[in-house]
Write a protein that holds these residues in place. Sequence first.
Motif, PDB file in Angstrom:
ATOM      1  N   GLU A  85       0.824  -1.207   0.000  1.00  0.00           N
ATOM      2  CA  GLU A  85       0.000   0.000   0.000  1.00  0.00           C
ATOM      3  C   GLU A  85       0.861   1.261   0.000  1.00  0.00           C
ATOM      4  N   TYR A  88       1.729   1.789  -3.600  1.00  0.00           N
ATOM      5  CA  TYR A  88       0.600   2.287  -4.389  1.00  0.00           C
ATOM      6  C   TYR A  88       0.444   3.799  -4.234  1.00  0.00           C
ATOM      7  N   ARG A  98      -4.752   2.730  -9.979  1.00  0.00           N
ATOM      8  CA  ARG A  98      -4.575   1.558  -9.118  1.00  0.00           C
ATOM      9  C   ARG A  98      -4.346   0.309  -9.970  1.00  0.00           C
ATOM     10  N   GLY A 101      -0.892   0.405 -11.269  1.00  0.00           N
ATOM     11  CA  GLY A 101       0.033   0.098 -10.184  1.00  0.00           C
ATOM     12  C   GLY A 101       0.050  -1.372  -9.841  1.00  0.00           C
ATOM     13  N   TRP A 102      -1.084  -2.033  -9.984  1.00  0.00           N
ATOM     14  CA  TRP A 102      -1.147  -3.473  -9.696  1.00  0.00           C
ATOM     15  C   TRP A 102      -0.209  -4.248 -10.598  1.00  0.00           C
TER      16      TRP A 102
END
Length: 693
Positions: A85, A88, A98, A101-102
């Motif tokens: 986290e 992120y 998101r 970023g994953w």
Amino acid sequence: MTATTEILRPASYVYGTWHTAPDGQTLHDAVYGRPIAVISSEGVDFAEALRYGREVGGPALRKLTFHTRARMLRALATYLLERKEDYYQLSLLTGATRRDGWVDIEGGIGTLFNYASMARRDLPDERFLPEGKVERLGKGGTFVGRHLLVPREGVAVQINAYNFPVWGMLEKLAPAFIAGMPSLVKPAPQTAYLTERVVRDIIASGLLPEGSLQLVTGDPGDLLDHLEEQDMVAFTGSAATAQKLRVHPNIVARNVPFNTEADSLNASVLGLTVRPEDPEFALYVREVAREMTGKAGQKCTAIRRAIVPRDRVEEVVAALRAELSKVTVGDPARDDVRMGALVSTEQRERVRATLDALKAETSVVIGGEERELLGGDREKGAFLDPTLLLCESPLTARGPHELEAFGPVATLLPYDTLEEAAHLSKMGRGSLAGSIVTYDRAEATELVMGMASSHGRLLILNRDDAKESTGHGSPLPQLLHGGPGRAGGGAELAGLAGVKHHMNKVAVQADPTTLAAITHEYVPGAEVREDVIHPFRKTFDEIQVGDSLLTHRRTVTEADIVNFAALTGDHFYAHVDEIGAKEGIFGKRVAHGYFLISAAAGQFVWPAPGPVLANYGLENLRFVEPVGIGDTIRTRLTCKRKIRKDLRPGETRPTGVVEWHAEITNQRDELVATYDILTLVERAPDASDDLTA
């Protein structure tokens, strides 16, 4: 809204210390254009960093086995996943959503898990890797040879692009670490603050040997001037930069291996047989739109050229217009935003300039007008709306096959025949990834054969694999990430090939006993040890490579053959038909090959309970000579190698796999069958076992 008031100062980690320069290049966040970091490598001694890797990191890694390194890598992956986290939050500053970023963060950590698993499953618990079979080099069998792979005694210098600051580092680190080679990571400055945060956690974890990972943020200075023959360079970035670095005088003079993974003009082909109502049509449109907008189009594998049948152009444009209209642009921290910004305003201007050049041979069919921005700053941020171009004459145009707008831009290229579609895909002069969307297997085959020579990876996408497919642009640890020509001619990942790339291959020639002593594997013809204790009565720890058992003899009878045929239902004429067998290649009835294996097991198996728990498998079976009625066989069973197994969750009985080499011979001492048997054998617990799990 992304928020940060602190100015970050990403440091370099070299020769065991964190190094921060007082001044340097100011970086701005991609969404609002605010200053977020100052980066510099001023004062770093690059020669000392390389020396430290060679003399501290390298020796520490080479003392460890593949399995030990794999356990470290798995522990590191778990450690980083617990802190994802934090990554992120920093990733949002790069303009990534998101979802973007994953792919970068958890995709990178997943690569560590994958390489840890591959190493434990497919590599020995050794510091070296025997490769290929033992080659018999002399008629008498006293002179043999085999290839060994050993770690290079240098540093793997890894120069990464800005678009994947986490995955780009970890996908290079993983195979180098498993191979036993230390890494010096040089991230692109635009997103180096995210890479530095991950490295800071890695160093703080203490899970990796000191010197196995170093980081240089900021300018690389004279780093390449200090490379030596045992070092390596892996570069990800533009083809133009790769060409300059590849011919660096020191790299050329010292013949330093240089691996390139460069941006390429990747293509996706819609099959001629696909109709608008077919599932494949929707899959194609979705894939093109996703590749255009994922990471705001900043992917080296993104679809830059959409090759579609000429009579489907209007339908594809209409479907893409509908699909792209759903893509909201703005602050990636917002849940209602699907596409963020490019990494910087400088990058946006480069894309705009390339887009203007492409318009000389194309027309804009989607885009050109600014969309509503959901958060972010249109001027100070690096936003660029998705743009689709159409090139009516792709066979004679040059721009779409030579110019890459590294952003949310793609060009439609119409074609008339499959041969023409394959030719258009190859006009990009080499690509990392290509895709073919069709449900027609013959069409897919023709396109694969036409495109394969110019691609590193090809995805055939259809209704059958769509649910599990990772998509056109996603590199996988098990498969090649690289491509010929413009794509760099290099290779990354590809499973264990990525590990072997960091090792030196040496051919070792010796007598069988010496070669067995060096490789820790039994070599046919090597000396063996026979013991009064049956080998199946020994634990994994007690059995040693070279321990051997020569069994009693057994004469094969007609009753053996008849009974085995009746038991198995195998009434093949060569075993049971006297007349047919005489007319066959053996000239007589012969025993079933699987009877020989079963009979051999009866000769060497110890029947009572003991350390051997189960038969784990059989490999490399060859039937060499026929065995007829009246022939006499016996078997020599020799321990070939040992593979320690880790306890899995819930297991309480430590075990290992013992690989045995079996040779069945006849009364003339001729080899009639050979194979390897794997047995699961009990072992004593050791320090790495968690019996409470």
